[in-house]
Write a protein that holds these residues in place. Structure first.
Motif, PDB file in Angstrom:
ATOM      1  N   LYS A  98       0.823  -1.223   0.000  1.00 58.53           N
ATOM      2  CA  LYS A  98       0.000   0.000   0.000  1.00 58.53           C
ATOM      3  C   LYS A  98       0.849   1.261   0.000  1.00 58.53           C
ATOM      4  CE  LYS A  98      -3.853   2.195   2.441  1.00 58.53           C
ATOM      5  NZ  LYS A  98      -4.807   2.076   3.577  1.00 58.53           N
ATOM      6  N   ILE A  99       1.970   1.228   0.711  1.00 56.96           N
ATOM      7  CA  ILE A  99       2.789   2.435   0.832  1.00 56.96           C
ATOM      8  C   ILE A  99       3.966   2.482  -0.152  1.00 56.96           C
ATOM      9  CG2 ILE A  99       2.181   2.735   3.263  1.00 56.96           C
ATOM     10  CD1 ILE A  99       4.889   1.581   4.030  1.00 56.96           C
ATOM     11  N   THR A 100       4.180   1.413  -0.916  1.00 55.42           N
ATOM     12  CA  THR A 100       5.332   1.389  -1.821  1.00 55.42           C
ATOM     13  C   THR A 100       4.985   1.225  -3.291  1.00 55.42           C
ATOM     14  OG1 THR A 100       5.637  -1.021  -1.570  1.00 55.42           O
ATOM     15  CG2 THR A 100       6.847   0.428  -0.032  1.00 55.42           C
ATOM     16  N   CYS A 101       3.849   0.660  -3.629  1.00 54.52           N
ATOM     17  CA  CYS A 101       3.576   0.245  -5.010  1.00 54.52           C
ATOM     18  C   CYS A 101       3.559   1.426  -5.980  1.00 54.52           C
ATOM     19  CB  CYS A 101       2.268  -0.533  -5.085  1.00 54.52           C
ATOM     20  SG  CYS A 101       1.926  -1.219  -6.720  1.00 54.52           S
ATOM     21  N   GLY A 102       2.782   2.439  -5.678  1.00 59.78           N
ATOM     22  CA  GLY A 102       2.811   3.653  -6.486  1.00 59.78           C
ATOM     23  C   GLY A 102       1.932   3.663  -7.716  1.00 59.78           C
ATOM     24  N   VAL A 103       1.198   2.576  -7.987  1.00 58.51           N
ATOM     25  CA  VAL A 103       0.254   2.532  -9.110  1.00 58.51           C
ATOM     26  C   VAL A 103      -1.021   1.838  -8.629  1.00 58.51           C
ATOM     27  CG1 VAL A 103       2.072   2.453 -10.872  1.00 58.51           C
ATOM     28  CG2 VAL A 103       1.140   0.318  -9.968  1.00 58.51           C
ATOM     29  N   PRO A 104      -2.144   2.034  -9.320  1.00 57.22           N
ATOM     30  CA  PRO A 104      -3.358   1.294  -8.959  1.00 57.22           C
ATOM     31  C   PRO A 104      -3.108  -0.204  -9.039  1.00 57.22           C
ATOM     32  CG  PRO A 104      -3.885   3.077 -10.474  1.00 57.22           C
ATOM     33  CD  PRO A 104      -2.384   2.981 -10.440  1.00 57.22           C
ATOM     34  N   TYR A 105      -3.622  -0.941  -8.064  1.00 55.55           N
ATOM     35  CA  TYR A 105      -3.366  -2.373  -8.006  1.00 55.55           C
ATOM     36  C   TYR A 105      -4.521  -3.088  -7.318  1.00 55.55           C
ATOM     37  CZ  TYR A 105      -2.289  -1.729  -3.052  1.00 55.55           C
ATOM     38  OH  TYR A 105      -2.372  -1.430  -1.724  1.00 55.55           O
ATOM     39  N   GLU A 106      -4.535  -4.373  -7.486  1.00 58.31           N
ATOM     40  CA  GLU A 106      -5.412  -5.247  -6.715  1.00 58.31           C
ATOM     41  C   GLU A 106      -4.562  -6.386  -6.173  1.00 58.31           C
ATOM     42  OE1 GLU A 106      -8.330  -7.381  -8.988  1.00 58.31           O
ATOM     43  OE2 GLU A 106      -6.920  -7.903 -10.599  1.00 58.31           O
ATOM     44  N   ILE A 107      -4.894  -6.850  -4.991  1.00 60.02           N
ATOM     45  CA  ILE A 107      -4.233  -8.026  -4.421  1.00 60.02           C
ATOM     46  C   ILE A 107      -5.221  -9.184  -4.467  1.00 60.02           C
ATOM     47  CG2 ILE A 107      -3.269  -9.086  -2.346  1.00 60.02           C
ATOM     48  CD1 ILE A 107      -2.179  -6.404  -1.529  1.00 60.02           C
ATOM     49  N   ILE A 108      -4.812 -10.256  -5.108  1.00 57.88           N
ATOM     50  CA  ILE A 108      -5.629 -11.466  -5.178  1.00 57.88           C
ATOM     51  C   ILE A 108      -4.974 -12.505  -4.288  1.00 57.88           C
ATOM     52  CG2 ILE A 108      -6.603 -13.242  -6.678  1.00 57.88           C
ATOM     53  CD1 ILE A 108      -6.327 -11.203  -8.982  1.00 57.88           C
ATOM     54  N   ARG A 109      -5.563 -12.698  -3.133  1.00 52.06           N
ATOM     55  CA  ARG A 109      -5.010 -13.635  -2.156  1.00 52.06           C
ATOM     56  C   ARG A 109      -5.704 -14.985  -2.294  1.00 52.06           C
ATOM     57  NH1 ARG A 109      -5.649 -13.262   4.459  1.00 52.06           N
ATOM     58  NH2 ARG A 109      -4.073 -14.862   4.989  1.00 52.06           N
ATOM     59  N   ILE A 110      -4.936 -15.996  -2.622  1.00 50.74           N
ATOM     60  CA  ILE A 110      -5.456 -17.358  -2.685  1.00 50.74           C
ATOM     61  C   ILE A 110      -5.039 -18.065  -1.402  1.00 50.74           C
ATOM     62  CG2 ILE A 110      -5.507 -19.528  -3.964  1.00 50.74           C
ATOM     63  CD1 ILE A 110      -6.704 -17.140  -5.476  1.00 50.74           C
ATOM     64  N   LYS A 111      -5.985 -18.238  -0.497  1.00 45.36           N
ATOM     65  CA  LYS A 111      -5.667 -18.907   0.762  1.00 45.36           C
ATOM     66  C   LYS A 111      -5.373 -20.377   0.474  1.00 45.36           C
ATOM     67  CE  LYS A 111      -8.370 -15.778   3.670  1.00 45.36           C
ATOM     68  NZ  LYS A 111      -9.438 -15.655   4.692  1.00 45.36           N
ATOM     69  N   ASN A 112      -4.171 -20.787   0.838  1.00 46.18           N
ATOM     70  CA  ASN A 112      -3.691 -22.090   0.375  1.00 46.18           C
ATOM     71  C   ASN A 112      -2.861 -22.812   1.438  1.00 46.18           C
ATOM     72  OD1 ASN A 112      -3.113 -24.237  -1.317  1.00 46.18           O
ATOM     73  ND2 ASN A 112      -1.428 -23.182  -2.340  1.00 46.18           N
ATOM     74  N   PRO A 113      -3.495 -23.239   2.517  1.00 42.24           N
ATOM     75  CA  PRO A 113      -2.763 -24.020   3.528  1.00 42.24           C
ATOM     76  C   PRO A 113      -2.573 -25.468   3.069  1.00 42.24           C
ATOM     77  CG  PRO A 113      -5.041 -23.799   4.177  1.00 42.24           C
ATOM     78  CD  PRO A 113      -4.898 -23.014   2.902  1.00 42.24           C
ATOM     79  N   ASN A 114      -1.741 -25.622   2.006  1.00 44.16           N
ATOM     80  CA  ASN A 114      -1.459 -26.946   1.419  1.00 44.16           C
ATOM     81  C   ASN A 114      -2.696 -27.606   0.822  1.00 44.16           C
ATOM     82  OD1 ASN A 114       1.350 -27.006   1.965  1.00 44.16           O
ATOM     83  ND2 ASN A 114       0.914 -27.522   4.094  1.00 44.16           N
TER      84      ASN A 114
END
Length: 276
Positions: free
Chosen positions: A22-38
């Motif tokens: 959030k504080i470093t990217c500097g461009v519009p973005y989305e985070i796609i988190r795939i929850k993957n506990p194995n």
């Protein structure tokens, strides 16, 4: 604009990375988190994440990292605007041996720009390649999966290999298949810190062997007999380290012994050293 895809199983690391982006990217973005506990292999997780993405630029990154570079998203997108580029990474190699191996096969051929932290002792090692001709990047073939970015059109041509079920070898396979049609690079303009050194164990070794059948050596790569011989010796040494059965040893030793790559004289020397 950037779609950042993360296969996640450690909430503490993910939460830190999310705030850091959030504080470093500097461009519009989305985070796609795939929850993957194995629950699935990383290839399946990354393909699932990519199918949910809405932007044309994709970044596949581990969750146990933070970014030290401000506005790194802008730098990354500027690279990806070059249609000749395939994958942008922060660690890789410009030589690929015939035997199954990871991207760090040879120190002289490795290109890196990363802070590698030891999670036990918190010792930081900043490794920076001296880039040639005053460039800020180096051309490579294979890349480390800690950070791999590409355009969506490149991803759709190659995707991650669902036949690779675990968490190893996916990066070498993905980057080398793309390297058949595009140029991969390691950039020195984006610096991340990685909080894991990985685990080159027996599972890793077996997965590298399985993945070897999916990719080809780069067509324009000039053969280096010295590296090929050293890589083959390392390959044989791992048989003992990981307690590979005698039958498998014999089969694999013959399968990945290439006279044209290693050189006939070197093969004779190797055989002599084993029988004397």
């Amino acid at each position: 604009m950037l779609s950042i895809i993360i296969s996640s199983y450690q909430p503490s690391y993910f939460n830190v990375l999310e705030k850091n982006i959030k504080i470093t990217c500097g461009v519009p973005y989305e985070i796609i988190r795939i929850k993957n506990p194995n629950l699935m292999g990383i290839c399946q997780a990354y393909n699932l994440g990519a199918s949910k993405s809405k932007y044309n630029n994709l970044l596949f990154v581990h969750e146990d990292v933070i970014f030290h570079t401000q506005n790194w998203g802008e730098i990354l997108i500027n690279y990806l605007n070059d249609e000749q580029l395939g994958v942008v990474g922060i660690a890789g190699s410009n030589y690929v041996p015939f035997v199954p191996s990871n991207w760090w096969v040879n120190a002289r051929k490795s290109k890196l720009h990363i802070i590698q932290s030891n999670k036990n002792e918190r010792v930081k090692v900043h490794t920076r390649t001296n880039f040639e001709d005053n460039r800020f990047f180096e051309y490579v073939y294979s890349l480390d999966g800690v950070f791999m970015a590409c355009r969506k059109d490149v991803y759709k041509q190659f995707k991650f290999n669902d036949k690779i079920k675990g968490f190893h070898a996916y990066d070498v396979d993905f980057s080398l298949r793309i390297a058949t049609d595009y140029k991969n690079i390691v950039t020195g303009e984006i610096l991340i810190e990685h909080f894991s050194e990985g685990n080159a164990d027996k599972v890793w070794f077996q997965e590298m062997i399985k993945a070897r059948r999916f990719y080809k050596l780069p067509k324009n790569q000039k053969n280096n007999k010295e590296i090929e011989l050293r890589s083959y010796k390392t390959f044989l040494l791992q048989f003992k380290i990981f307690n590979i059965t005698k039958g498998q040893q014999f089969f694999l030793a013959l399968k990945y012994l290439s006279l044209s790559k290693v050189g006939f004289v070197n093969v004779l020397k190797l055989i002599y050293s084993k029988i004397k």
